[in-house]
Design a protein around this motif. Structure first.
Motif, short mmCIF file in Angstrom:
data_model
loop_
_atom_site.label_atom_id
_atom_site.label_comp_id
_atom_site.label_asym_id
_atom_site.label_seq_id
_atom_site.Cartn_x
_atom_site.Cartn_y
_atom_site.Cartn_z
N CYS A 79 59.48 50.86 45.00
CA CYS A 79 59.18 51.66 46.60
C CYS A 79 60.43 52.89 46.79
O CYS A 79 60.17 53.46 47.58
CB CYS A 79 59.78 50.44 47.58
SG CYS A 79 59.35 51.22 49.51
N GLU A 380 50.15 56.14 42.61
CA GLU A 380 48.98 54.92 43.64
C GLU A 380 48.10 54.76 43.38
O GLU A 380 47.13 54.70 42.89
CB GLU A 380 48.84 55.18 44.87
CG GLU A 380 49.21 54.51 46.36
CD GLU A 380 48.82 55.77 47.68
OE1 GLU A 380 47.72 56.00 48.12
OE2 GLU A 380 49.94 56.38 48.27
N GLU A 403 45.80 44.63 48.91
CA GLU A 403 46.79 44.92 49.17
C GLU A 403 48.13 44.04 49.33
O GLU A 403 48.86 44.42 48.57
CB GLU A 403 46.89 46.53 50.36
CG GLU A 403 46.16 47.61 49.72
CD GLU A 403 46.24 48.98 50.43
OE1 GLU A 403 47.21 48.23 51.64
OE2 GLU A 403 45.46 49.84 50.57
N SER A 404 48.54 43.42 50.08
CA SER A 404 49.20 42.29 50.57
C SER A 404 49.57 41.62 49.84
O SER A 404 50.58 41.64 49.11
CB SER A 404 49.00 41.71 51.73
OG SER A 404 48.64 42.54 52.80
N ILE A 406 48.66 41.83 45.93
CA ILE A 406 49.50 42.84 45.27
C ILE A 406 51.06 43.00 45.38
O ILE A 406 52.30 42.74 44.55
CB ILE A 406 48.99 43.99 45.15
CG1 ILE A 406 47.30 43.52 44.47
CG2 ILE A 406 49.67 45.07 43.75
CD1 ILE A 406 46.64 44.69 44.05
N HIS A 407 51.49 43.23 45.94
CA HIS A 407 52.69 43.81 46.91
C HIS A 407 53.50 41.70 47.04
O HIS A 407 54.51 42.60 46.55
CB HIS A 407 51.95 44.48 48.46
CG HIS A 407 54.04 44.62 49.48
ND1 HIS A 407 54.27 43.43 49.75
CD2 HIS A 407 54.84 45.27 48.36
CE1 HIS A 407 56.22 43.91 49.54
NE2 HIS A 407 56.17 45.05 49.75
N LEU A 417 57.08 46.91 45.57
CA LEU A 417 56.45 48.10 45.68
C LEU A 417 56.22 48.25 47.30
O LEU A 417 56.54 48.15 48.26
CB LEU A 417 54.60 48.15 44.84
CG LEU A 417 54.65 47.76 43.88
CD1 LEU A 417 52.69 47.98 43.68
CD2 LEU A 417 55.29 48.07 42.27
N THR A 418 55.82 49.67 47.89
CA THR A 418 56.04 50.15 48.78
C THR A 418 54.34 49.31 49.70
O THR A 418 53.61 48.88 48.96
CB THR A 418 55.17 51.67 49.19
OG1 THR A 418 56.69 52.39 48.56
CG2 THR A 418 55.23 51.90 50.29
N PRO A 419 54.62 48.25 50.50
CA PRO A 419 53.68 47.81 50.73
C PRO A 419 52.14 48.41 51.35
O PRO A 419 51.54 48.28 51.10
CB PRO A 419 54.17 46.81 52.43
CG PRO A 419 55.39 48.09 52.40
CD PRO A 419 55.87 48.45 51.51
N HIS A 421 49.25 50.82 50.62
CA HIS A 421 48.47 51.63 50.07
C HIS A 421 50.05 51.15 48.53
O HIS A 421 48.89 51.77 47.26
CB HIS A 421 49.32 53.24 49.91
CG HIS A 421 48.77 53.42 51.34
ND1 HIS A 421 47.83 53.07 52.38
CD2 HIS A 421 49.19 54.77 52.44
CE1 HIS A 421 47.60 54.16 53.92
NE2 HIS A 421 48.60 54.77 53.65
N ASN A 422 50.20 50.89 48.26
CA ASN A 422 51.05 49.79 46.59
C ASN A 422 50.92 51.43 45.88
O ASN A 422 50.71 51.96 44.81
CB ASN A 422 49.97 48.61 45.87
CG ASN A 422 50.66 48.04 46.63
OD1 ASN A 422 50.79 47.53 46.95
ND2 ASN A 422 49.16 46.99 47.21
N PHE A 442 51.74 42.91 36.43
CA PHE A 442 50.00 42.78 37.07
C PHE A 442 49.95 42.95 36.68
O PHE A 442 48.69 42.18 37.12
CB PHE A 442 50.80 44.51 37.56
CG PHE A 442 49.37 45.49 38.05
CD1 PHE A 442 49.04 45.46 39.10
CD2 PHE A 442 48.18 45.80 37.00
CE1 PHE A 442 47.77 46.50 39.97
CE2 PHE A 442 47.15 46.30 37.50
CZ PHE A 442 46.95 46.75 38.42
#
Length: 456
Positions: A79, A380, A403-404, A406-407, A417-419, A421-422, A442
Motif C-alpha cells: 500500500c 490494481e 475486495e474486503s 482479499i484485503h 494492499l490498499t483496501p 480497489h486492492n 494470493f
C-alpha cells in the motif's frame, strides 16, 4: 456477472478473517479503545478507520517495504501509504536530510537556502520550468484552479466522471443520468457544484470537445489515468488529444501526477512527451512528509504574474503558512535527487511487470474473469475481463465483499494492499521475496475462495 456462490464464499471468508484479525491483534484492539477516548472513530483522521478491519491496525515503525504493527507482526507493504511512501518508508537519504534539518529550523515563512536547489531538482525531475509549493496535492489543485480562472477569465472546470484522487470542492461530483451533481456522500455541502463544474466520461474525446467548444471552460483537470474510482487507463493517444483540444479552445490542461508518478522517473507526462499547462504532484515527493508542488512554463508564469500584479493588494486565496517550509524543502531534495533515482525506477518497474505476470497467471489458473491493470509501479486487481475504459465500467466491476475478503486475508498473513480497489505499489526496497510472498498468499486466497465451486 460474478457467481453468487463465489460471493457467498467471500462472505464466509470475510467473517472468518475478521475473527482471525482480532485474535492476531490484541494490542491494536487495546490501543483502539484508548484512542477512542479522544479521537473521532479512534483515529487521528477518520479515513484511517476505512480499512475494513474490526479495529484499526496500529503500527510501531516502518522502514523500506516493511512495517511492524503494535503486536510485533512484520508486514510487507504494497500500500505504501496509498502512494505517500511510494519510494519506501524512511529511506536513508531522506532520513539523513530530515535529521540534518531538524536542528536548523522547521518553518519560518521565508525561503530556505535550499530553495534554488529544490527548484532545480523539481525542474529536472518533471521537465517544467517554474514551480510553487503547497502542503497537499488537494491544496495545489485548489491553487491551480484559482490561477487558471484568473488568467483565462473563465469560470468552468472540466473533470471526468470518477474524478481524481483529491478533495477540492469543485471536483466532488458524480454524473447521474447525464447530469453533473454533488456527490451524495459529501458532508456539509451548501451549494450546487454543478454550477461551475462539468464532468464527462473518461476516454470520450467527443464529449470533451462538446464541452470545450462552449468557450467557458477555464481548465481541464485530470490524472493521466483515473485512480479514484478504480484504475482507468487512457486509450492510446487520449491524453495527447486532450492537449490538442485544450489548446484549440483556449482551455488550460492540468495533469495531476500524484499517483501516476509511478509511471517513470518524472511521471507519465514527461515519459510520454506531453506538456500540460500545469502539473500537480503531491504525497511521495517529500518521502511521506506533507508536501506538494505545481509546475508550469515560463509563458504561464508571465500570465500568472500579470493576474497577480493587476489584482488589488491583499490575500490571493493561494498559499498556506506551512507551504514550502524548510523541513519540506530538505525532504523533497533528498527524495527526488537521491531516492527516486533512475536505478530505483528500473528496479520498481521490473518487479511490477513480474508481479503483473504472476498475478494474471494465478487468475487464469482459476479461470476467473478478472484482470490486472498496471501503470508503471502501480497495479490494481479488477473484477472484469478487460481493463475498464471509464468510471462507469470501473464501478460496475467492483465488489466490496470480495475486495474486503482479499484485503483482510492477505493482511492476516503479513501482506498489506490498499483496501479500496486492492491497489499495489512497488517501491525501491521491494524484493523478489516480497513479490513471491504476495503471489503465494494470493493463490491460497483463490483456492479458499473457490473451495467447493466448479471452475468457471
Amino acid at each position: 456477472m460474478l457467481n453468487p456462490d463465489l460471493i457467498t464464499n467471500a462472505h464466509a471468508l470475510l467473517a472468518s478473517e475478521r475473527a482471525n484479525y482480532m485474535k492476531l491483534h490484541p494490542k491494536s484492539a487495546e490501543l483502539s479503545v484508548k484512542a477512542n477516548q479522544h479521537f473521532l472513530y479512534g483515529v487521528p483522521m477518520h479515513w484511517m478507520n476505512d480499512w475494513g478491519t474490526p479495529v484499526p491496525l496500529f503500527i510501531s515503525h516502518a522502514e523500506g517495504a516493511h512495517f511492524t504493527c503494535a503486536d510485533g507482526i512484520d508486514y510487507t507493504d504494497f500500500c505504501l501509504g496509498d502512494t505517500g511512501a511510494m519510494f519506501g518508508h524512511s529511506s536513508a537519504p531522506v532520513a539523513k536530510a530530515i535529521a540534518a534539518q531538524a536542528s536548523r529550523g522547521y518553518t519560518a515563512m521565508l525561503p530556505s537556502t535550499l530553495a534554488p536547489d529544490v527548484g532545480e531538482t523539481l525542474s529536472d525531475f518533471f521537465g517544467l520550468d517554474y514551480w510553487q509549493l503547497a502542503t497537499t496535492a488537494t491544496d495545489a489543485n485548489r491553487f491551480v484552479l484559482r490561477w487558471a480562472r484568473a488568467v483565462t477569465g473563465r469560470s468552468k472546470l472540466l473533470v471526468f466522471d470518477g474524478c481524481y484522487h483529491g478533495t477540492i470542492d469543485d471536483t466532488e461530483i458524480d454524473v447521474v443520468n447525464g447530469k453533473t451533481v454533488n456527490r451524495a456522500s459529501l458532508l456539509g455541502q451548501v451549494y450546487d457544484l454543478g454550477l461551475h463544474t462539468v464532468a464527462v466520461p473518461f476516454n470520450d474525446l467527443a464529449a470533451v470537445e462538446h464541452e470545450l467548444a462552449k468557450g467557458d471552460v477555464a481548465v481541464l483537470l485530470t490524472e493521466p489515468a483515473l485512480t479514484n474510482c478504480g484504475m482507468v487507463l487512457p486509450h492510446a493517444g487520449f491524453i495527447e488529444s486532450l492537449r490538442a483540444l485544450t489548446t484549440k479552445y483556449g482551455t488550460l490542461l492540468t495533469l495531476d501526477e500524484t499517483h501516476t508518478i509511478s509511471t517513470a522517473r518524472g511521471g507519465w507526462a514527461k515519459a510520454n512527451s506531453v506538456t500540460p499547462d500545469f502539473l500537480v504532484v503531491g504525497k511521495p515527493i517529500a518521502g511521506g512528509l506533507p508536501a506538494a508542488a505545481y509546475g508550469f512554463s515560463e509563458a504561464m508564469a508571465v500570465r500568472m504574474k500579470a493576474a497577480k500584479d493587476n489584482a488589488p493588494a491583499g490575500h490571493s486565496g493561494i498559499g498556506t503558512t506551512l507551504s514550502g517550509n524548510m523541513m519540506t524543502l530538505a525532504a523533497i531534495n533528498a527524495t527526488l535527487r537521491d531516492t527516486a533515482t533512475e536505478a530505483a525506477y528500473l528496479h520498481m518497474l521490473a518487479l511490477a511487470a513480474k508481479l503483473e505476470t504472476q498475478l494474471n497467471a494465478a487468475i487464469r489458473a482459476y479461470n476467473l474473469p478478472w484482470n490486472i491493470s498496471r501503470m508503471g509501479a502501480r497495479l490494481e486487481l479488477q473484477f472484469c475481463t478487460n481493463p475498464p475504459s471509464n468510471a462507469a465500467e470501473a464501478r460496475a466491476a467492483q465488489n466490496d465483499t470480495i475486495e474486503s475478503a482479499i484485503h483482510l486475508y492477505l493482511l492476516n498473513r503479513g501482506v498489506l494492499l490498499t483496501p479500496f480497489h486492492n491497489m499495489m505499489l512497488i517501491c525501491p526496497a521491494t524484493t523478489e521475496a516480497d513479490i513471491a510472498k504476495l503471489v503465494r498468499i494470493f493463490n491460497e486466497f483463490l483456492k479458499d475462495l473457490l473451495k467447493g465451486l466448479r471452475n468457471e
